[in-house]
Structure formats: structure tokens, C-alpha cells
Design a protein around this motif. Structure first.
Motif, PDB file in Angstrom:
ATOM      1  N   LEU A  87     -80.125  43.383 -13.173  1.00  0.00           N
ATOM      2  CA  LEU A  87     -78.813  42.884 -12.760  1.00  0.00           C
ATOM      3  C   LEU A  87     -77.792  42.973 -13.897  1.00  0.00           C
ATOM      4  CD1 LEU A  87     -79.771  39.847 -10.531  1.00  0.00           C
ATOM      5  CD2 LEU A  87     -78.602  41.944  -9.829  1.00  0.00           C
ATOM      6  N   VAL A  90     -76.624  46.504 -13.976  1.00  0.00           N
ATOM      7  CA  VAL A  90     -75.696  46.786 -12.873  1.00  0.00           C
ATOM      8  C   VAL A  90     -74.314  46.224 -13.218  1.00  0.00           C
ATOM      9  CG1 VAL A  90     -75.117  46.233 -10.479  1.00  0.00           C
ATOM     10  CG2 VAL A  90     -77.453  46.884 -11.063  1.00  0.00           C
ATOM     11  N   GLY A  91     -74.296  44.964 -13.657  1.00  0.00           N
ATOM     12  CA  GLY A  91     -73.029  44.335 -14.025  1.00  0.00           C
ATOM     13  C   GLY A  91     -72.358  45.066 -15.179  1.00  0.00           C
ATOM     14  N   TYR A  93     -72.720  48.150 -16.014  1.00  0.00           N
ATOM     15  CA  TYR A  93     -72.260  49.467 -15.540  1.00  0.00           C
ATOM     16  C   TYR A  93     -70.877  49.355 -14.903  1.00  0.00           C
ATOM     17  CZ  TYR A  93     -72.043  53.600 -12.503  1.00  0.00           C
ATOM     18  OH  TYR A  93     -71.649  54.746 -11.873  1.00  0.00           O
ATOM     19  N   VAL A  94     -70.722  48.353 -14.040  1.00  0.00           N
ATOM     20  CA  VAL A  94     -69.425  48.174 -13.382  1.00  0.00           C
ATOM     21  C   VAL A  94     -68.356  47.826 -14.417  1.00  0.00           C
ATOM     22  CG1 VAL A  94     -68.140  46.786 -11.707  1.00  0.00           C
ATOM     23  CG2 VAL A  94     -70.505  47.466 -11.220  1.00  0.00           C
ATOM     24  N   MET A  95     -68.711  46.917 -15.336  1.00  0.00           N
ATOM     25  CA  MET A  95     -67.722  46.475 -16.324  1.00  0.00           C
ATOM     26  C   MET A  95     -67.364  47.566 -17.323  1.00  0.00           C
ATOM     27  SD  MET A  95     -67.099  43.602 -15.181  1.00  0.00           S
ATOM     28  CE  MET A  95     -65.901  43.158 -16.429  1.00  0.00           C
ATOM     29  N   GLN A  97     -66.750  50.662 -16.514  1.00  0.00           N
ATOM     30  CA  GLN A  97     -65.901  51.689 -15.906  1.00  0.00           C
ATOM     31  C   GLN A  97     -64.476  51.559 -16.433  1.00  0.00           C
ATOM     32  OE1 GLN A  97     -67.250  54.014 -13.931  1.00  0.00           O
ATOM     33  NE2 GLN A  97     -69.190  52.937 -14.264  1.00  0.00           N
ATOM     34  N   PRO A  98     -63.954  52.632 -17.014  1.00  0.00           N
ATOM     35  CA  PRO A  98     -62.572  52.526 -17.482  1.00  0.00           C
ATOM     36  C   PRO A  98     -61.643  52.508 -16.269  1.00  0.00           C
ATOM     37  CG  PRO A  98     -63.442  54.744 -17.840  1.00  0.00           C
ATOM     38  CD  PRO A  98     -64.547  53.956 -17.231  1.00  0.00           C
ATOM     39  N   ASN A  99     -60.504  51.890 -16.405  1.00  0.00           N
ATOM     40  CA  ASN A  99     -59.462  51.858 -15.364  1.00  0.00           C
ATOM     41  C   ASN A  99     -59.880  51.158 -14.077  1.00  0.00           C
ATOM     42  OD1 ASN A  99     -58.332  53.737 -17.199  1.00  0.00           O
ATOM     43  ND2 ASN A  99     -59.251  55.407 -16.025  1.00  0.00           N
ATOM     44  N   LEU A 100     -60.969  50.439 -14.083  1.00  0.00           N
ATOM     45  CA  LEU A 100     -61.369  49.741 -12.856  1.00  0.00           C
ATOM     46  C   LEU A 100     -60.330  48.666 -12.544  1.00  0.00           C
ATOM     47  CD1 LEU A 100     -63.733  49.147 -10.744  1.00  0.00           C
ATOM     48  CD2 LEU A 100     -64.413  47.362 -12.334  1.00  0.00           C
ATOM     49  N   LEU A 106     -62.405  40.261 -13.647  1.00  0.00           N
ATOM     50  CA  LEU A 106     -63.860  40.136 -13.698  1.00  0.00           C
ATOM     51  C   LEU A 106     -64.313  39.708 -15.094  1.00  0.00           C
ATOM     52  CD1 LEU A 106     -64.862  43.300 -11.635  1.00  0.00           C
ATOM     53  CD2 LEU A 106     -65.026  40.908 -10.923  1.00  0.00           C
ATOM     54  N   THR A 107     -63.689  40.301 -16.120  1.00  0.00           N
ATOM     55  CA  THR A 107     -64.026  39.899 -17.489  1.00  0.00           C
ATOM     56  C   THR A 107     -63.750  38.419 -17.683  1.00  0.00           C
ATOM     57  OG1 THR A 107     -63.280  42.082 -18.166  1.00  0.00           O
ATOM     58  CG2 THR A 107     -63.714  40.516 -19.919  1.00  0.00           C
ATOM     59  N   ILE A 152     -74.665  40.774 -19.456  1.00  0.00           N
ATOM     60  CA  ILE A 152     -73.786  41.775 -18.836  1.00  0.00           C
ATOM     61  C   ILE A 152     -72.873  42.388 -19.896  1.00  0.00           C
ATOM     62  CG2 ILE A 152     -71.838  42.098 -17.244  1.00  0.00           C
ATOM     63  CD1 ILE A 152     -73.095  40.021 -15.425  1.00  0.00           C
ATOM     64  N   ASN A 177     -72.327  57.028  -7.289  1.00  0.00           N
ATOM     65  CA  ASN A 177     -72.425  55.983  -8.306  1.00  0.00           C
ATOM     66  C   ASN A 177     -73.865  55.636  -8.635  1.00  0.00           C
ATOM     67  OD1 ASN A 177     -70.057  54.808  -9.505  1.00  0.00           O
ATOM     68  ND2 ASN A 177     -69.342  54.559  -7.403  1.00  0.00           N
ATOM     69  N   LEU A 178     -74.696  55.558  -7.586  1.00  0.00           N
ATOM     70  CA  LEU A 178     -76.094  55.184  -7.802  1.00  0.00           C
ATOM     71  C   LEU A 178     -76.821  56.248  -8.624  1.00  0.00           C
ATOM     72  CD1 LEU A 178     -77.340  53.555  -4.479  1.00  0.00           C
ATOM     73  CD2 LEU A 178     -76.947  52.496  -6.705  1.00  0.00           C
TER      74      LEU A 178
END
Lengths: 281, 309
Positions: A87, A90-91, A93-95, A97-100, A106-107, A152, A177-178
Motif C-alpha cells: 500500500l 501504491v500511495g 507511486y501516485v504521489m 506523479q508530476p503534475n497530478l 493529497l500531500t 508513503i 498505469n498498473l
């Protein structure tokens, strides 16, 4: 750095004394653990067992069934750490991502989770676990530390070191993405996964307050709680008559074994982590 | 706690960002991935936190809330002399742990840097870092064995004629707080030493060479170069140690016995005793909220003071 031979010698002596300070009580416990029941109760400096004996360990495993909490802790640690690392990555990985869009939000949430001391929410958390019917289950201990903001953010730092061009190339090739996560990111961040995993192994292995609050059933207590009952001579086990000093010391030694086995790896990754922390400061 | 101002900045800058539906589509799978984690935080951290505030202003019994009572729970605990003692314990223990925990490790860190034998240097690092991994049960167990009335230290002191009767380290109220501070520092000193050690290694060596040419002594170099160069690291260590010490629970819980617990019951332990053992939820949560307020205001105060310098 100070370039002074005499000072260097004093430093050596000081550190040797300090190491003795760290080692002496530990050594005393090991010597006590391998003494006979009677020898372990005698007053005196105990740095080597008078008669080598494993009586304490026999009581520990045969009469106090110390293997059971050990097995419970292993169960919680193995499954819990696996899920935690998954987990956290996963977290992370999402965090990473540039420009998300919404990344700052979220941060913010993740940083906020780190600012709340767990003791403050201890009582309401107990009620939440009760409402989920998780009290007195080993699952509660896995759920209690399923993922953490700290892990994370640590994983995010590792993912951010992966060159962005690699991600874009994979996207152009039509990878989802996966696929990117499992085939590109995870294999490149093995040291990160190990670091987060080792941190969590130590945290889960040493977990104390949560099993203390969530678990009553003697079949389901964990190692640290069983150790507490023996060290504090908890009379609820009605076994205080057989708990001699070598049994107490034996329990401590048994609990130390997994940590000592892991220590070379832990040291490699933790001390590196501490160094990195200092550089950032 | 350290991170609170950063969290606030993050929320503020989020409002400035713009959203685009095309981007949203591209990033949708990522939101799906992070959602379970955010839900987890909401259920197991943010909801209990809001409950802590909510319950603290309720009359709360076994069957749930029986009504709003405003700040009554807060008045009740501040009228309780036991609670004032708990506040005193928390502050004294915190000050002790923070002071020794952040100053003492500077000494071994300086010493480690000066040791020229590489093997010895590695061994010392390994040994002093070891207790950091031990749980509090193990730490207390180790010291209780070593310091018990018939244990090694008391036996040696008696046979040397230094004392007549064994010292009761774990059953004397005069030693109780000192024992917690000592064991906490023993547990954490290796970790903090490593942090200072790497900070010293990153100091520019030119500074020492220049001082050498000016004929500076070893102590002058330590006092005028090493220590000032360590200030930024010391600030961080100070804050982390201070906030950690305010949460003191395991050590106080494990050391508590009828003879000494009134000297070492901390706020965190009080929350546990009132909430889990006595099931007096209103009082427990009021104490929890007070702990949160103390922790956050200290964190903000320390950050403000150290940033200005």
C-alpha cells in the motif's frame, strides 16, 4: 578532523566505555538466561553462567507456551509488513506523479496524519475497532498499521528518483498505469521497498500499545505482551511461582533473536536513512 | 507535529491550482489507486480525532453520549490535583529527556569522528545503535535484571562497600523519573549520535585547517567550529526529541507500580488509564485534547523561535 593524536586516543577510550555501557546489561541478561533456576536468583555479579543450563527456556516454552505469542507476532508481522509495503508503494507511486492535479491537497492530508500523536486518538480508535468487531483479533493489529503517511512519503522519494523519460516512454508504448507500476517502478525501487519493509518489521515486531488495548484473549496475545507479563510478573497467568530470573532473561533473549538476525540489514538501511536525514537538515 | 505548517501550506497552494477535465481523465486511474488509502486515513485517524474533540465535550458513559456538557470535563480535570500532578510529571520528564537526549549524543558523535581505526569506528556505531531497535519491554527487562536488588550492580556496589543495602532503582520515588530519562536516553543515544556524526562529517574541513594555522586548540575548534556548525541539526533533533518525549507512554506504563506511579504517570498514560481502564471517556478525551494542544503549540513555538535565528 581535529587532527590531534591525544584527543583521538581519548575518543577511543570514551567510545569503548560507552560500548561497555550499552553491552554490559545485555550481556548480564544473556548470562542469566543460561543459568540454572537457583543460580539465577543468587545475588552477585553474573557475567558467565556458573553452570550452563537451559532450564529457563524449558519453562518458557513447555510451561508458559511462549511459542504461541511468538507465532502470533510472526503472523501479524509477515502479513502486515507485506500489505504495508504494497500500500505504501501504491500511495508513493501516485504521489510521485508530476503534475497530478490535487497533489498538494493529497500531500496535505498525508502530512496531517503524521502530526497526530496516536495516544490522543487511542480511546476513539478503540471504539472504532469495537464497532468493526475487530477487538480480540490478530487482524486488528494488521489493520491498525496498514499504511502510514511516513512510508508513503518514503516510497515517493524513491519513485521520484526514477527518470521521468522512462515513464513517458512506457506511456507512449501504451502501457497502463498498473503495468508501469509493476513492471517499471517496483523493480527499480527494490532498495526503497526493503527500507520501508525493514522499518515496518521493527515497528510491527515491537508493537505494544495496540495489542495492549485491542487484545484480551490469551490465545491471541503477541510477543511483546507475553514478554510484559513475564517481565512484570503479571500474576494473572498464575505462574509467578515458576518464573525465576533465568525464565525472565530467557524470554528477553528469545525476543532479541529475530532483531539480532535482522540487525546487519537493518543497520545498513537505517543508518543510511539517518545519514540522509542529517544531510537534508 | 513538525510538519503542521507544511500541511497548511499544501492546502493553501491547492486552492491556487486549476483543474482540467482532460487531465482528470488521464489521471483518473491514479485517483482510484489513492482513494482506498485516503479512506483508510479518514476512518482510522481523522474520524477518531474528531471523535476525541466531540467526546471531550460530552457526558459519556458505557452506553454512549448522554448529552452536551460544554467544557465541564476540562473544568473537572483541572480541579483534580492528580491531573495537575500528571501535567507536572509530563513536563519534568519531557524536559529531562529532551535536554539529555539532544545534548549528550554530541559527545560520542565528536569522539566517533576522531577515531582513526576504521574497524573500531564501525563496531562502536553498531553497538551504540543496537538498543534503538529494542522495544520498551526489552529495555525495561534488561535494566530490571541488571539493577534488581540481588542483581549485578547492587551486588558489586555492596561487595565494594560503597553501599550497605541494595538501591531500589525501580521502587523508589526519588529515582523513578531519573530512571525513565536514563533509559530513554540509553535507547535513543545511538540514533541521535549517528545523525550528529554525519552532520559533523559534512562540515567544511577548510574551517579546521584555517583554525589550525591560527594555532587554535582542540577545545577551541570544537567550541568555535563544530558546535556552531551543528546548530541546524541540533534544532531538528531538539524538536523531534521534545515532541517524542511528550508522548512518553510505554516506559511509564511498564515502570508503574504502587510506589512510584504518582511520579511518572504522563498525560498519554493518563488518557489510557481514564479511557481504557476506567472507561471515563469524557475525561480521557479532554486530557487527550490538552496533550494535542500542548504538542502543537510547543511545535509551532519552537519552529518560530528557531526560524528567527
Amino acid at each position: 578532523m581535529l587532527n590531534d593524536k591525544k584527543f583521538s586516543l581519548y575518543s577511543l577510550i570514551l567510545m569503548a566505555l560507552m560500548s561497555v555501557m550499552m553491552l554490559l546489561p545485555l550481556w548480564n541478561v544473556i548470562a542469566t538466561a543460561f543459568s540454572t533456576n537457583l543460580d539465577s536468583m543468587k545475588p552477585g555479579l553474573l557475567l558467565w553462567p556458573e553452570t550452563f543450563s537451559v532450564e529457563g527456556f524449558e519453562v518458557l516454552f513447555n510451561r508458559l507456551e511462549f511459542w504461541r505469542p511468538f507465532a502470533n507476532t510472526m503472523f501479524v508481522t509477515v502479513i502486515g509488513v507485506f500489505l504495508h509495503v504494497f500500500l505504501a508503494s501504491v500511495g508513493g507511486y501516485v504521489m510521485a506523479q508530476p503534475n497530478l492535479p490535487g497533489k498538494h491537497f493529497l500531500t496535505g492530508i498525508i502530512l496531517l496524519t503524521l502530526t497526530i500523536p496516536s495516544q490522543i486518538i487511542m480511546v476513539p480508535l478503540f471504539i472504532v475497532f469495537k464497532d468493526f468487531h475487530l477487538l480480540n483479533t490478530l487482524t486488528s493489529l494488521i489493520v491498525a498499521e496498514l499504511v502510514s503517511g511516513f512510508s508513503i512519503l518514503l516510497m515517493r522519494n524513491y519513485f521520484e528518483q526514477i527518470p521521468h523519460s522512462l515513464l513517458e516512454a512506457a506511456r507512449i508504448d501504451g502501457a497502463s498505469n498498473l503495468t508501469i507500476f509493476f513492471k517499471v517502478y517496483l523493480p527499480l525501487t527494490i532498495p526503497g521497498l526493503i527500507t520501508v519493509g525493514l522499518f515496518d518489521v521493527v515497528r510491527k515486531y515491537n508493537m505494544f500499545v495496540k495489542p495492549l488495548i485491542f487484545i484480551n484473549d490469551p490465545e491471541k496475545i503477541t510477543l511483546q505482551i507475553a514478554l510484559k507479563s513475564i517481565v512484570m510478573l503479571d500474576n494473572s497467568t498464575s505462574s509467578s511461582d515458576i518464573v525465576t530470573n533465568n525464565v525472565v532473561a530467557g524470554a528477553i533473549v528469545v525476543a532479541l533473536v529475530p532483531l539480532v538476525l535482522f540487525y546487519p540489514y537493518i543497520q545498513k538501511f537505517f543508518i543510511k536513512g539517518a545519514h540522509a536525514g542529517a544531510e537534508k537538515g | 507535529m513538525v510538519l503542521l505548517p507544511d500541511a497548511i501550506t499544501s492546502f493553501v497552494s491547492f486552492r491556487k491550482g486549476s483543474m482540467d477535465t482532460r487531465l482528470l481523465k488521464k489521471y483518473a486511474p491514479l485517483y482510484v489507486l489513492i482513494t482506498p488509502i485516503i479512506i483508510y486515513f479518514c476512518v482510522f485517524i481523522f474520524y477518531p480525532l474528531s471523535q476525541a474533540f466531540y467526546i471531550s465535550i460530552q457526558e459519556f458513559g458505557l452506553l454512549g453520549s448522554s448529552g452536551f456538557v460544554g467544557l465541564d470535563n476540562y473544568y473537572t480535570i483541572f480541579d483534580d490535583s492528580d491531573f495537575l500532578q500528571v501535567i507536572e510529571n509530563t513536563i519534568v520528564l519531557s524536559l529531562g529527556i529532551t535536554f539529555f537526549g539532544f545534548t549528550l549524543p554530541i559527545i560520542p558523535a565528536i569522539a566517533l569522528v576522531e577515531i582513526t581505526q576504521m574497524a573500531a569506528k564501525r563496531w562502536f556505531q553498531t553497538l551504540i545503535y543496537l538498543p534503538n531497535l529494542f522495544s520498551w519491554v526489552i529495555i525495561i527487562g534488561i535494566w530490571m535484571t541488571f539493577l534488581s536488588p540481588a542483581g549485578s550492580l547492587n551486588s558489586v556496589l555492596i561487595s565494594l562497600g560503597i553501599i550497605d543495602a541494595p538501591i531500589l532503582f525501580f521502587a523508589n520515588e526519588d529515582y523513578a523519573r531519573g530512571m525513565i530519562v536514563f533509559q530513554t536516553v540509553w535507547k535513543d543515544i545511538g540514533y541521535t549520535t549517528v545523525i550528529y556524526f554525519s552532520a559533523i562529517l559534512s562540515i567544511n574541513t577548510d574551517l579546521y585547517e584555517a583554525a589550525e594555522m591560527d594555532g587554535a586548540t582542540v577545545w577551541q575548534k570544537i567550541w568555535n567550529i563544530t558546535i556552531p556548525q551543528l546548530y541546524p541539526t541540533m534544532k531538528i533533533v531538539f524538536l523531534i526529541t521534545l515532541l517524542g518525549s511528550l508522548r512518553t507512554f510505554d516506559s511509564a506504563y511498564l515502570m508503574s507500580n504502587g510506589l512510584i506511579s504518582h511520579k511518572i504517570t504522563t498525560l498519554a498514560l493518563y488518557v489510557y488509564e481514564q479511557g481504557i481502564l476506567e472507561f471515563d471517556l469524557g475525561i480521557a478525551n479532554a486530557a487527550g485534547v490538552i496533550l494535542l494542544i500542548i504538542a502543537i503549540s510547543l511545535a509551532l513555538a519552537v519552529q518560530k523561535i528557531t526560524r528567527n535565528k
